[in-house]
Design an enzyme around this catalytic site. Structure first.
Site, mmCIF file in Angstrom:
data_model
loop_
_atom_site.group_PDB
_atom_site.id
_atom_site.type_symbol
_atom_site.label_atom_id
_atom_site.label_comp_id
_atom_site.label_asym_id
_atom_site.label_seq_id
_atom_site.Cartn_x
_atom_site.Cartn_y
_atom_site.Cartn_z
ATOM 1 N N LEU A 85 0.853 -1.186 0.000
ATOM 2 C CA LEU A 85 0.000 0.000 0.000
ATOM 3 C C LEU A 85 0.891 1.239 0.000
ATOM 4 O O LEU A 85 0.997 1.928 0.991
ATOM 5 C CB LEU A 85 -0.920 -0.008 1.223
ATOM 6 C CG LEU A 85 -1.911 -1.166 1.354
ATOM 7 C CD1 LEU A 85 -2.568 -1.135 2.714
ATOM 8 C CD2 LEU A 85 -2.969 -1.107 0.281
ATOM 9 N N GLY A 86 1.593 1.486 -1.104
ATOM 10 C CA GLY A 86 2.347 2.736 -1.259
ATOM 11 C C GLY A 86 1.327 3.843 -1.211
ATOM 12 O O GLY A 86 0.550 4.009 -2.123
ATOM 13 N N THR A 87 1.311 4.566 -0.103
ATOM 14 C CA THR A 87 0.053 5.124 0.371
ATOM 15 C C THR A 87 0.151 6.562 0.808
ATOM 16 O O THR A 87 1.227 7.038 1.166
ATOM 17 C CB THR A 87 -0.383 4.277 1.586
ATOM 18 O OG1 THR A 87 -0.665 2.983 1.136
ATOM 19 C CG2 THR A 87 -1.572 4.819 2.290
ATOM 20 N N SER A 88 -0.995 7.218 0.830
ATOM 21 C CA SER A 88 -1.127 8.464 1.592
ATOM 22 C C SER A 88 -2.311 8.304 2.526
ATOM 23 O O SER A 88 -3.441 8.142 2.056
ATOM 24 C CB SER A 88 -1.398 9.635 0.653
ATOM 25 O OG SER A 88 -0.334 9.765 -0.276
ATOM 26 N N GLY A 146 3.286 8.858 0.662
ATOM 27 C CA GLY A 146 2.839 10.170 0.214
ATOM 28 C C GLY A 146 2.906 11.242 1.284
ATOM 29 O O GLY A 146 2.910 12.441 0.989
#
Lengths: 230, 296
Positions: free
Chosen positions: A28-31, A160
């Protein structure tokens, strides 16, 4: 703690394991973020899930319910964070039944922390716990990678988040009205999505107050301006 | 066979045809022979007191405590078989510890009572064990403040988190009594052991939940507890006894939310007043007798 054989010691002597995720593991490369406001707390997240460069899901729901008015934002391994959230949801359900009253955000945070800390070698989970309860109102707890527990007025997380530290620091205010807080979360996530390659898709939010949980959805098609039905 | 009876008292897991468990009833008998224990819950806190019958002059006065601390805000006193009580306390401490490990916060008094009620009930079910020969009184003060998760770092907004329910009180003093069957109730005043009848009669006279001026302060409760133990003590039958007392107040009270032994000075003052009150009522009785004579 066991270290991987990949990666290298950097100049500070800190080991960076580049292969923390297994090959092909869903990330989950996430913000994500959660914010306290006047009547409670708001959770927000983008919706991108990746396996390497491939977007595995563009409309992911990273805001997960663990009790009626206690939710979490998940970042890191999708599998790990789902498993942890499932366990906590079960525990809180049991707690509510046994005690005849809903658990507090503290209760949730401590169960999350216990799991994250005691399995720190095996998990890659960065979580933000946000909840509302009668006694404490809205609260935000952050549990980063090692399993420490931080109480915060608001929290941001995921890849993010690095791009919006400045934005949040200068725009967050204590005791915002609901509309104002929703706008703040939306603007912050818009910036994170704009700059972070691993974040994107729709913006999801959950507003937790005495009235319960209220879901928001904003689509990029309308530049995140219109609130859509979920 | 030397035994008489129906045979329904030979094992724990046997009901008699009219639905009784004789082993549990015998355990209650064991409690009824023990030194009197009393618990008083007033608005400001909880007081526990016990009549320790001095079994031998060789025992050191003040040693051999009978009231135990289970967690910083929880105390237990019991009547009946002392070794059973010690085991009960050990288990209660384990439960309090386990709660802190999972929830990173102190166990609420009601939850401890529930856990220990369940534990005692389990000892009425199996052939291999006997019921506890005690009735335990559990007193506690659940923090009225917002408590953090143990070990958390940082803090929320300085004005406090938003959306709290207004004008609601949380926590406060709690008192529970757990019987050998595992049955437990919450009480304003609880008494068990030899002198329970007299003690209960005295407890019923107190205003333990009123808001008015008559409602008991914590210090008054200490004095009442001492007096009740003295009233309940039957000196024609029993040897000497020692009075042991503990108390628990809220954060702003004298014990700052902790379960502690009542300070020596206050205990001695309470004992002095207790003895005086007994003396006075004896005199009154004498007066009455004289009045009776006048009327003859």
């Amino acid at each position: 703690m066991e270290f991987g054989t990949s990666g290298s010691l950097n100049e500070d002597g800190i080991h960076v394991d580049m292969d923390r995720l297994k090959k092909g593991e869903v990330n989950l490369g996430t913000s994500i973020m959660a914010v306290t406001f006047k009547d409670g707390v708001i959770l927000g997240a983008d919706s991108r899930t990746t396996t390497g460069a491939f977007i595995a899901n563009r409309v992911t729901d990273k805001l997960t319910r663990v009790h009626d008015t206690i939710w979490c934002c998940r970042s890191g391994s999708a599998a790990d964070t789902q498993a942890v959230a499932d366990i906590v949801q079960y525990q809180l359900g049991l707690f509510a039944m046994r005690n005849g009253k809903p658990p507090t955000t503290q209760t949730a945070a401590s169960i999350f922390q216990e799991i994250c800390y005691s399995n720190k070698d095996r998990l890659s989970a960065g979580l933000i716990i946000a909840g509302w309860d009668e006694r404490h109102g809205g609260q935000v707890y952050s549990i980063p990678l090692g399993g420490s527990l931080h109480k915060q007025p608001y929290a941001i997380g995921g890849s993010g988040s690095t791009y919006i530290y400045g934005f949040c620091d200068s725009n967050w205010k204590e005791g915002m009205e609901e509309a104002e807080a929703v706008a703040f979360v939306k603007e912050a996530l818009k910036e994170a999505i704009k700059w972070d390659g691993s974040s994107g898709g729709v913006i999801r939010m959950v507003v937790l107050t005495a009235k319960g949980a209220d879901r928001h959805l904003y689509l990029p098609d309308s530049d995140y301006k219109i609130r859509h039905a979920t | 066979m030397t035994s008489i009876g129906t045979g329904y008292d030979l094992g724990n897991s046997i009901f008699s045809p009219d639905g009784r468990n004789f082993q549990v009833e015998y355990a209650v008998k064991a409690v009824e022979n023990g030194g009197t224990s009393v618990g008083i819950r007033c608005k400001e806190g909880v007081v526990l007191a016990v009549e320790k019958v001095v079994a031998s002059k060789l025992l050191k006065p003040g040693a051999n405590k009978r009231i135990a601390t289970v967690d910083r805000h929880l105390g237990v006193v019991y009547s009946g078989m002392v070794p059973d009580g010690r085991h009960f306390v050990d288990r209660a401490r384990d439960e309090a510890r386990a709660w802190r490990d999972t929830f990173k916060s102190p166990i609420p008094t009601a939850d401890l009572a529930s856990r220990m009620g369940g534990y005692m009930q389990a000892y009425t079910l199996y052939q291999s064990v006997r019921p506890f020969g005690i009735t335990a009184i559990v007193g506690g003060f659940d923090s009225e403040l917002e408590s953090p998760v143990d070990g958390e770092v940082g803090q929320g907004p300085s004005v406090g988190a938003g959306g709290k329910a207004q004008d609601k009180d949380y926590g406060g003093p709690f008192l529970y009594m757990i019987e050998p069957s595992g049955l437990y109730w919450g009480y304003y005043g609880a008494a068990t052991g030899k002198g329970r009848q007299a003690a209960k009669a005295e407890l019923e006279k107190l205003d333990l939940n009123g808001d008015g001026a008559a409602s008991l302060t914590l210090e008054q409760a200490v004095k009442e507890a001492a007096r009740i133990i003295y009233v309940a003590h039957d000196d024609s039958k029993d040897k000497d006894f020692e009075l042991e007392m503990s108390w628990i107040s809220g954060t702003n009270g004298p014990t700052k939310g902790k379960h502690q032994e009542v300070p020596k000075a206050l205990r001695e003052e309470a004992e002095r007043l207790a003895k005086k009150s007994l003396q006075d009522s004896d005199d009154e009785d004498d007066d009455k007798k004289e009045d009776d004579k006048m009327e003859e």
